[in-house]
Write a protein that holds these residues in place. Sequence first.
Motif, PDB file in Angstrom:
ATOM      1  N   LYS A  27      39.682  39.932  32.172  1.00  0.00           N
ATOM      2  CA  LYS A  27      40.749  40.188  30.859  1.00  0.00           C
ATOM      3  C   LYS A  27      41.178  38.314  32.373  1.00  0.00           C
ATOM      4  CE  LYS A  27      41.882  43.048  27.854  1.00  0.00           C
ATOM      5  NZ  LYS A  27      41.104  44.323  27.866  1.00  0.00           N
ATOM      6  N   ASN A  28      40.915  38.031  32.963  1.00  0.00           N
ATOM      7  CA  ASN A  28      41.188  37.296  34.001  1.00  0.00           C
ATOM      8  C   ASN A  28      40.181  37.109  34.288  1.00  0.00           C
ATOM      9  OD1 ASN A  28      44.321  37.734  34.925  1.00  0.00           O
ATOM     10  ND2 ASN A  28      43.386  39.622  35.174  1.00  0.00           N
ATOM     11  N   PRO A  29      40.242  35.080  34.922  1.00  0.00           N
ATOM     12  CA  PRO A  29      39.776  33.982  35.761  1.00  0.00           C
ATOM     13  C   PRO A  29      38.839  34.613  36.636  1.00  0.00           C
ATOM     14  CG  PRO A  29      41.726  33.442  35.218  1.00  0.00           C
ATOM     15  CD  PRO A  29      41.727  35.020  35.009  1.00  0.00           C
ATOM     16  N   VAL A  30      37.308  34.940  37.034  1.00  0.00           N
ATOM     17  CA  VAL A  30      37.259  35.321  37.685  1.00  0.00           C
ATOM     18  C   VAL A  30      36.971  34.099  39.444  1.00  0.00           C
ATOM     19  CG1 VAL A  30      34.398  36.302  39.096  1.00  0.00           C
ATOM     20  CG2 VAL A  30      34.907  37.375  37.207  1.00  0.00           C
ATOM     21  N   PHE A  31      37.324  34.700  40.614  1.00  0.00           N
ATOM     22  CA  PHE A  31      37.459  33.861  41.774  1.00  0.00           C
ATOM     23  C   PHE A  31      35.570  33.940  42.153  1.00  0.00           C
ATOM     24  CE2 PHE A  31      41.632  34.970  40.528  1.00  0.00           C
ATOM     25  CZ  PHE A  31      42.161  33.687  40.083  1.00  0.00           C
TER      26      PHE A  31
ATOM     27  N   HIS B 162      43.157  32.027  48.871  1.00  0.00           N
ATOM     28  CA  HIS B 162      42.935  33.433  49.443  1.00  0.00           C
ATOM     29  C   HIS B 162      44.332  34.150  50.101  1.00  0.00           C
ATOM     30  CE1 HIS B 162      42.900  30.931  53.005  1.00  0.00           C
ATOM     31  NE2 HIS B 162      43.097  31.919  53.533  1.00  0.00           N
ATOM     32  N   VAL B 163      45.234  33.566  50.501  1.00  0.00           N
ATOM     33  CA  VAL B 163      46.549  34.693  50.759  1.00  0.00           C
ATOM     34  C   VAL B 163      46.638  34.879  49.643  1.00  0.00           C
ATOM     35  CG1 VAL B 163      48.761  33.913  52.006  1.00  0.00           C
ATOM     36  CG2 VAL B 163      46.768  32.818  53.173  1.00  0.00           C
ATOM     37  N   ASP B 164      47.375  34.211  49.058  1.00  0.00           N
ATOM     38  CA  ASP B 164      48.061  35.020  47.954  1.00  0.00           C
ATOM     39  C   ASP B 164      47.145  36.289  46.997  1.00  0.00           C
ATOM     40  OD1 ASP B 164      50.027  32.848  48.102  1.00  0.00           O
ATOM     41  OD2 ASP B 164      49.305  31.356  45.973  1.00  0.00           O
ATOM     42  N   LEU B 165      45.821  35.595  47.055  1.00  0.00           N
ATOM     43  CA  LEU B 165      44.714  36.468  46.029  1.00  0.00           C
ATOM     44  C   LEU B 165      45.082  37.727  47.120  1.00  0.00           C
ATOM     45  CD1 LEU B 165      41.737  35.037  45.497  1.00  0.00           C
ATOM     46  CD2 LEU B 165      43.693  36.183  43.625  1.00  0.00           C
ATOM     47  N   GLY B 166      45.172  38.140  48.051  1.00  0.00           N
ATOM     48  CA  GLY B 166      45.208  39.171  49.298  1.00  0.00           C
ATOM     49  C   GLY B 166      46.363  39.829  49.066  1.00  0.00           C
ATOM     50  N   LEU B 167      47.702  39.234  49.574  1.00  0.00           N
ATOM     51  CA  LEU B 167      49.190  39.799  48.824  1.00  0.00           C
ATOM     52  C   LEU B 167      49.175  40.256  47.958  1.00  0.00           C
ATOM     53  CD1 LEU B 167      51.301  36.890  50.991  1.00  0.00           C
ATOM     54  CD2 LEU B 167      50.403  39.471  51.702  1.00  0.00           C
ATOM     55  N   TRP B 168      48.825  39.082  46.472  1.00  0.00           N
ATOM     56  CA  TRP B 168      49.003  39.729  44.985  1.00  0.00           C
ATOM     57  C   TRP B 168      48.601  41.679  45.301  1.00  0.00           C
ATOM     58  CZ3 TRP B 168      45.098  41.999  42.076  1.00  0.00           C
ATOM     59  CH2 TRP B 168      45.398  42.206  40.806  1.00  0.00           C
TER      60      TRP B 168
ATOM     61  N   LEU C 140      35.435  33.018  49.443  1.00  0.00           N
ATOM     62  CA  LEU C 140      36.874  33.341  49.443  1.00  0.00           C
ATOM     63  C   LEU C 140      36.631  34.541  48.960  1.00  0.00           C
ATOM     64  CD1 LEU C 140      38.853  32.622  47.858  1.00  0.00           C
ATOM     65  CD2 LEU C 140      38.474  32.655  45.587  1.00  0.00           C
ATOM     66  N   LEU C 141      35.493  35.560  49.273  1.00  0.00           N
ATOM     67  CA  LEU C 141      36.145  36.941  49.978  1.00  0.00           C
ATOM     68  C   LEU C 141      36.273  37.574  50.755  1.00  0.00           C
ATOM     69  CD1 LEU C 141      33.734  40.070  47.962  1.00  0.00           C
ATOM     70  CD2 LEU C 141      34.639  39.812  50.585  1.00  0.00           C
ATOM     71  N   LEU C 142      35.585  36.774  51.640  1.00  0.00           N
ATOM     72  CA  LEU C 142      35.293  37.331  53.113  1.00  0.00           C
ATOM     73  C   LEU C 142      37.167  36.336  53.517  1.00  0.00           C
ATOM     74  CD1 LEU C 142      32.483  36.561  54.976  1.00  0.00           C
ATOM     75  CD2 LEU C 142      33.210  38.885  54.477  1.00  0.00           C
ATOM     76  N   ALA C 143      37.662  35.450  53.785  1.00  0.00           N
ATOM     77  CA  ALA C 143      39.130  34.943  52.893  1.00  0.00           C
ATOM     78  C   ALA C 143      40.155  35.906  52.996  1.00  0.00           C
ATOM     79  CB  ALA C 143      38.987  33.254  52.768  1.00  0.00           C
ATOM     80  N   THR C 144      39.873  36.599  51.437  1.00  0.00           N
ATOM     81  CA  THR C 144      40.765  37.384  51.322  1.00  0.00           C
ATOM     82  C   THR C 144      40.749  38.554  51.539  1.00  0.00           C
ATOM     83  OG1 THR C 144      39.682  35.971  48.527  1.00  0.00           O
ATOM     84  CG2 THR C 144      41.371  37.943  48.860  1.00  0.00           C
ATOM     85  N   TYR C 145      39.323  39.046  51.818  1.00  0.00           N
ATOM     86  CA  TYR C 145      39.723  40.152  52.498  1.00  0.00           C
ATOM     87  C   TYR C 145      40.550  39.805  54.324  1.00  0.00           C
ATOM     88  CZ  TYR C 145      37.881  43.622  56.282  1.00  0.00           C
ATOM     89  OH  TYR C 145      38.111  44.251  57.336  1.00  0.00           O
ATOM     90  N   LEU C 146      40.420  39.289  55.273  1.00  0.00           N
ATOM     91  CA  LEU C 146      41.137  38.919  56.381  1.00  0.00           C
ATOM     92  C   LEU C 146      42.339  39.012  55.936  1.00  0.00           C
ATOM     93  CD1 LEU C 146      38.414  37.109  58.161  1.00  0.00           C
ATOM     94  CD2 LEU C 146      38.851  39.094  58.263  1.00  0.00           C
ATOM     95  N   SER C 147      42.855  38.637  54.887  1.00  0.00           N
ATOM     96  CA  SER C 147      44.236  37.549  54.598  1.00  0.00           C
ATOM     97  C   SER C 147      44.894  39.542  53.559  1.00  0.00           C
ATOM     98  CB  SER C 147      44.311  37.235  53.347  1.00  0.00           C
ATOM     99  OG  SER C 147      44.040  35.480  54.141  1.00  0.00           O
ATOM    100  N   ALA C 148      44.194  40.106  53.598  1.00  0.00           N
ATOM    101  CA  ALA C 148      44.636  41.321  52.582  1.00  0.00           C
ATOM    102  C   ALA C 148      45.416  42.279  53.614  1.00  0.00           C
ATOM    103  CB  ALA C 148      43.509  42.059  52.373  1.00  0.00           C
TER     104      ALA C 148
ATOM    105  N   VAL D 162      38.842  39.635  40.094  1.00  0.00           N
ATOM    106  CA  VAL D 162      37.530  40.101  40.578  1.00  0.00           C
ATOM    107  C   VAL D 162      36.940  38.979  41.637  1.00  0.00           C
ATOM    108  CG1 VAL D 162      34.746  39.861  40.335  1.00  0.00           C
ATOM    109  CG2 VAL D 162      36.156  41.139  38.598  1.00  0.00           C
ATOM    110  N   ILE D 163      36.697  38.723  42.900  1.00  0.00           N
ATOM    111  CA  ILE D 163      36.183  38.017  43.459  1.00  0.00           C
ATOM    112  C   ILE D 163      34.406  37.806  43.734  1.00  0.00           C
ATOM    113  CG2 ILE D 163      35.675  36.825  45.695  1.00  0.00           C
ATOM    114  CD1 ILE D 163      38.455  37.596  46.433  1.00  0.00           C
TER     115      ILE D 163
END
Length: 399
Positions: A56-60, A74-80, A105-113, A36-37
Motif C-alpha cells: 500500500k505504498n510506492p516501491v522505490f 535515501h537519507v529520509d528513507l533510512g531515517l523513516w 538506492l538500497l545500498l545508499a539507504t542501508y548506509l544512511s539507516a 519496499v526498495i
Amino acid sequence: MLKGKKILVGVTGSIAAYKAAFLVRLLIKEEAEVKVILTDAAKDFITPLTLATLSKNPVFSVFTDGDQGEWNNHVDLGLWADAMLVAPASANTIGKMANGLCDNLLLATYLSARCPVFFAPAMDLDMYQHPSVLSNIKRLKEFGNHLIEARHGELASGLIGTGRMAEPEDLVEALRNGFATTDLPLSGKNVMITAGPTYEAIDPVRFIGNYSSGKMGYALAEKAANAGASVTLISGPTHLSISHPRINTVSVKSGKEMFDACNEVYANTDINIFAAAVADYSPTEAADQKIKKQDSRMALELAKTIDIAKTLGAKKSNQQFNVGFALETNNEVENAKKKIDSKNFDLIVLNSLQDKGAGFGHDTNKISIIDKANNIEHFELKTKTEVAKDIIDAIIAKV
C-alpha cells in the motif's frame, strides 16, 4: 508487537525474491507500515506493482523518478524506518554492504539507516560457504547487523544444502524479536535444550547413531528464545544452524560429551528440554585405527550410555522444570507416563512412529503432551515449527 512499526524491506536479485510478496503481506497483517526498495536485478524476479499493491505504498528502486527530477531521498528513507530488512540478501549485495559500496538506492539507504538492520542471505550452498561470503557476513555482524541464517533444503540449482532464505514467517518472527521487551513470558529464564543424535565411535570412521535430524530441538530453541529465554542449545551432529542473540549453541558428538555439557550448565537452569535422541548403547572400546574387514562376522561389545535426563532429573530442584520426549511404537501412553516418574519430568512429549509424517527425518510431527497429573492433550499433525510453539506454550502455562 509490530503494530505501527515502520519496516523498510530491501529486495535483491535472487529467485527467493518471490517470497518478498508473502513477507510484505504478513507484515501488513501485523499492522506494520511497510515500504519496499527493489534493486534492478530484483525486478527480474518480482514486479514493483506486486509489492506496491501489497504494501500500500510506492516501491522505490531508483534515485530519481520522472522528467521533473523527483528525488527518492535515501537519507529520509533510512531515517523513516524503525527496522530495515534485506530479504533476500544476495552474495553481491552482502559484499557491497560489508565494504561500503554504494551503487544503488538500497545500498545508499542501508548506509544512511540509523535503525536496526536485518539481513537474510539467499544463494546456492557453495556460494554460502565460500570464504569471501562468510567473511562478509561476519563483517556485517560485527557492524551490529542481525543475521537471519539461511536454511537447509532444496535450492533453485537442484542441489540440497544450506542457502535457502528463511521463510517469511521466520523473518517476521526475527523482527518481532528485535522489538522484544522484558514483557515476554520467558524473560529472565535460563533454558537448556538438547537436540539431534549422538554418535558413539566404533573406530575413527564408523559410529553407532540414529536418524534424528535435530529439527525439533532447534525449533524449540528458537521458540524459547523468541519468548524471551536465554537458551543453551546442546546439539549432537546435525547439518542445522541457528543464529539468535539469545541462543548459545554447544556442539557435541557422543552421549558422554552431551552429558558433560548438560551437567556443566544444569545447576543454573530454570527449564530443561531433553529433545535429543541420545544413543542407548556405546561400544565399550573405540578402536584407534580403522577396523579392517576380516571375517564374515564381527562381534561388538556394547555398554549402556548415561541416561542424561534421568541422571540430571535425580538432582532437579523444586524451582526447575524438566521436559522429556518419548518416541514409542507400542503402549505409547503407558510407557510415556512411566518416564515422567522415573526421570522426574514435569511434562513429557509423546510422538509415535506409527503416525505417518511424524518422527525422525520429517518436517512434521504429531504429538501428545502429558503432565505429572496424567492429564493428556493430543495435537494434530503439524510442522515442527508449529509443534515447537505448542510445546513452549504448554511450558509457559505451567511455569
